[in-house]
Design a protein around this motif. Structure first.
Motif, PDB file in Angstrom:
ATOM      1  N   LEU A 106       0.562  -0.892   0.093  1.00  0.00           N
ATOM      2  CA  LEU A 106      -0.447  -0.177  -0.125  1.00  0.00           C
ATOM      3  C   LEU A 106       0.867   1.343   0.098  1.00  0.00           C
ATOM      4  O   LEU A 106       2.561   1.089   0.359  1.00  0.00           O
ATOM      5  N   ILE A 107       0.232   2.707  -0.862  1.00  0.00           N
ATOM      6  CA  ILE A 107       0.691   3.366  -0.595  1.00  0.00           C
ATOM      7  C   ILE A 107       0.246   4.648   0.161  1.00  0.00           C
ATOM      8  O   ILE A 107      -1.178   4.496   0.255  1.00  0.00           O
ATOM      9  N   VAL A 108       0.583   5.483   0.722  1.00  0.00           N
ATOM     10  CA  VAL A 108       0.391   6.729   1.737  1.00  0.00           C
ATOM     11  C   VAL A 108       1.215   8.239   1.514  1.00  0.00           C
ATOM     12  O   VAL A 108       1.891   8.183   0.861  1.00  0.00           O
ATOM     13  N   ALA A 109       0.869   9.036   1.972  1.00  0.00           N
ATOM     14  CA  ALA A 109       2.069  10.082   1.405  1.00  0.00           C
ATOM     15  C   ALA A 109       2.911  10.162   2.401  1.00  0.00           C
ATOM     16  O   ALA A 109       3.394   8.959   3.295  1.00  0.00           O
ATOM     17  N   ASP A 110       3.937  10.831   1.544  1.00  0.00           N
ATOM     18  CA  ASP A 110       5.238  10.521   2.131  1.00  0.00           C
ATOM     19  C   ASP A 110       5.360  11.253   3.340  1.00  0.00           C
ATOM     20  O   ASP A 110       4.578  11.901   3.228  1.00  0.00           O
ATOM     21  N   GLY A 111       6.109  10.516   4.356  1.00  0.00           N
ATOM     22  CA  GLY A 111       6.578  10.635   5.821  1.00  0.00           C
ATOM     23  C   GLY A 111       5.452  10.359   6.917  1.00  0.00           C
ATOM     24  O   GLY A 111       5.487  10.688   7.470  1.00  0.00           O
TER      25      GLY A 111
END
Length: 135
Positions: A106-111
């Motif tokens: 899964l991908i989320v916002a950077d940081g």
């Protein structure tokens, strides 16, 4: 035109996003909020958060985006296909509202790091997360 049985017509590569067929992955149409400063390509597997609260607009943003004042962003669904989101208009896309997904794809916002509370919100929507062992 003759169809040949000894030719490969196409192929599908497994990206490991979907972990299991149970529960079934079901897609629906969503509206992603336009970007404020520059266009972005959101990738398949991006976790989207629903904008709510008194300043909420009911649109989706990448999980981990900073909420506006009086806005709540709650994990809601997973983007089904890559999509280009510009700065002039909101973007319609397809997302998974149910399914069994591989947490480490899964991908989320950077940081930002996916939290247990995010996973619980996704579970309430019918999205189960597991960690698949990579071969």
């Amino acid at each position: 035109m003759t169809n040949r049985l000894d030719e490969t017509v196409g192929s599908v590569e497994y990206d490991e996003l979907i972990n299991s067929g149970n529960p079934a992955a079901d897609v629906f149409s969503v509206t992603i909020r336009k970007e404020a400063t520059e266009a972005k390509t959101l990738k398949r597997g991006t976790v989207l958060a629903l904008s709510g609260g008194t300043a909420g607009d009911g649109k989706l943003v990448v999980l981990g985006t900073t909420a506006k004042e009086n806005e709540t962003l709650t994990a809601n669904c997973i983007l089904a296909d890559d999509v280009e989101v510009g700065t002039t208009a909101d973007k319609d896309a397809t997302a998974y509202r149910t399914g069994n997904f591989n947490r480490n794809k899964l991908i989320v916002a950077d940081g930002y790091t996916l939290k247990a509370t995010d996973e619980e919100e996704l579970r309430k929507c019918g999205i189960i997360l597991n960690t698949a062992i990579e071969a």
